[in-house]
Motif scaffolding. Structure first.
Motif, short mmCIF file in Angstrom:
data_model
loop_
_atom_site.label_atom_id
_atom_site.label_comp_id
_atom_site.label_asym_id
_atom_site.label_seq_id
_atom_site.Cartn_x
_atom_site.Cartn_y
_atom_site.Cartn_z
N GLY A 26 19.34 36.63 -51.45
CA GLY A 26 19.77 35.43 -52.17
C GLY A 26 20.10 34.33 -51.18
O GLY A 26 19.85 34.45 -49.98
N ALA A 27 20.65 33.26 -51.69
CA ALA A 27 21.05 32.14 -50.83
C ALA A 27 22.12 32.60 -49.85
O ALA A 27 23.02 33.36 -50.22
CB ALA A 27 21.57 31.00 -51.67
N ARG A 28 22.03 32.17 -48.63
CA ARG A 28 23.01 32.53 -47.62
C ARG A 28 24.23 31.65 -47.78
O ARG A 28 24.13 30.42 -47.84
CB ARG A 28 22.42 32.35 -46.23
N ARG A 29 25.40 32.27 -47.85
CA ARG A 29 26.65 31.53 -47.99
C ARG A 29 27.18 31.14 -46.63
O ARG A 29 27.05 31.87 -45.67
CB ARG A 29 27.68 32.39 -48.70
N SER A 30 27.80 29.97 -46.58
CA SER A 30 28.45 29.56 -45.34
C SER A 30 29.84 30.19 -45.30
O SER A 30 30.43 30.54 -46.32
CB SER A 30 28.55 28.04 -45.25
N GLN A 31 30.35 30.35 -44.11
CA GLN A 31 31.72 30.83 -43.93
C GLN A 31 32.65 29.66 -44.23
O GLN A 31 32.41 28.54 -43.82
CB GLN A 31 31.92 31.29 -42.49
N VAL A 32 33.73 29.93 -44.97
CA VAL A 32 34.68 28.88 -45.34
C VAL A 32 35.95 29.01 -44.51
O VAL A 32 36.53 30.09 -44.43
CB VAL A 32 35.01 28.94 -46.84
N VAL A 33 36.37 27.92 -43.92
CA VAL A 33 37.59 27.86 -43.11
C VAL A 33 38.46 26.75 -43.68
O VAL A 33 37.96 25.66 -43.98
CB VAL A 33 37.25 27.56 -41.63
N MET A 34 39.75 27.02 -43.81
CA MET A 34 40.68 25.99 -44.30
C MET A 34 41.55 25.52 -43.14
O MET A 34 42.08 26.33 -42.39
CB MET A 34 41.55 26.53 -45.41
N SER A 64 30.37 27.21 -50.93
CA SER A 64 29.83 28.00 -49.82
C SER A 64 28.36 28.33 -50.03
O SER A 64 27.60 28.45 -49.07
CB SER A 64 30.65 29.28 -49.62
N VAL A 65 27.94 28.45 -51.28
CA VAL A 65 26.53 28.71 -51.59
C VAL A 65 25.71 27.43 -51.52
O VAL A 65 24.58 27.43 -51.05
CB VAL A 65 26.39 29.37 -52.98
N ALA A 112 26.90 21.28 -38.60
CA ALA A 112 25.50 20.84 -38.48
C ALA A 112 24.50 21.91 -38.92
O ALA A 112 23.51 21.61 -39.56
CB ALA A 112 25.22 20.40 -37.05
N LEU A 113 24.77 23.15 -38.60
CA LEU A 113 23.85 24.23 -38.97
C LEU A 113 24.12 24.78 -40.37
O LEU A 113 23.47 25.73 -40.80
CB LEU A 113 23.90 25.36 -37.94
N ARG A 114 25.08 24.20 -41.07
CA ARG A 114 25.44 24.59 -42.43
C ARG A 114 25.91 26.05 -42.54
O ARG A 114 25.77 26.67 -43.56
CB ARG A 114 24.28 24.31 -43.38
N THR A 115 26.46 26.57 -41.44
CA THR A 115 26.94 27.95 -41.46
C THR A 115 28.43 28.03 -41.71
O THR A 115 28.94 29.08 -42.08
CB THR A 115 26.63 28.66 -40.12
N ILE A 116 29.15 26.94 -41.50
CA ILE A 116 30.60 26.92 -41.71
C ILE A 116 30.96 25.70 -42.55
O ILE A 116 30.54 24.58 -42.26
CB ILE A 116 31.37 26.89 -40.37
N THR A 117 31.75 25.93 -43.58
CA THR A 117 32.29 24.86 -44.41
C THR A 117 33.78 24.76 -44.11
O THR A 117 34.50 25.75 -44.22
CB THR A 117 32.08 25.17 -45.91
#
Length: 85
Positions: free
Chosen positions: A6-14, A41-42, A73-78
């Motif tokens: 499925g779609a790769r989710r980004s890691q979320v950091v607060m 994240s999706v 930039a790489l959309r891996t971390i939100t």
């Protein structure tokens, strides 16, 4: 044959302002916010771009939550800067 991914989710950091808001939420508000965070994240493009910044503003009128965030930039971390529920 391998299963389809499925779609790769980004890691979320607060960051601090979001964490400060998060501790003020009750269980119901946290649950509603969790759904919004998963959606972002999706699909990090869900929010509206804030002019002149890298920030995005996502408001879910149904669940009554708002998240201000930016994506690397790489959309891996939100990175979540602010939450409201």
């Amino acid at each position: 044959m391998s299963p389809e991914q499925g779609a790769r989710r980004s890691q979320v950091v607060m960051v601090e302002p979001a964490l400060t808001q998060l501790v003020k939420l009750d269980a119901s508000e946290t649950h509603r916010l969790d759904r919004a965070i998963v959606a972002i994240s999706v699909n990090p493009a869900l929010g509206t771009a804030v002019p002149g910044t890298l920030l995005r503003d996502y408001a879910d009128e149904v669940d009554g939550v708002r998240v201000i965030y930016y994506v690397t930039a790489l959309r891996t971390i939100t990175i979540v800067a602010y939450v409201e529920a």
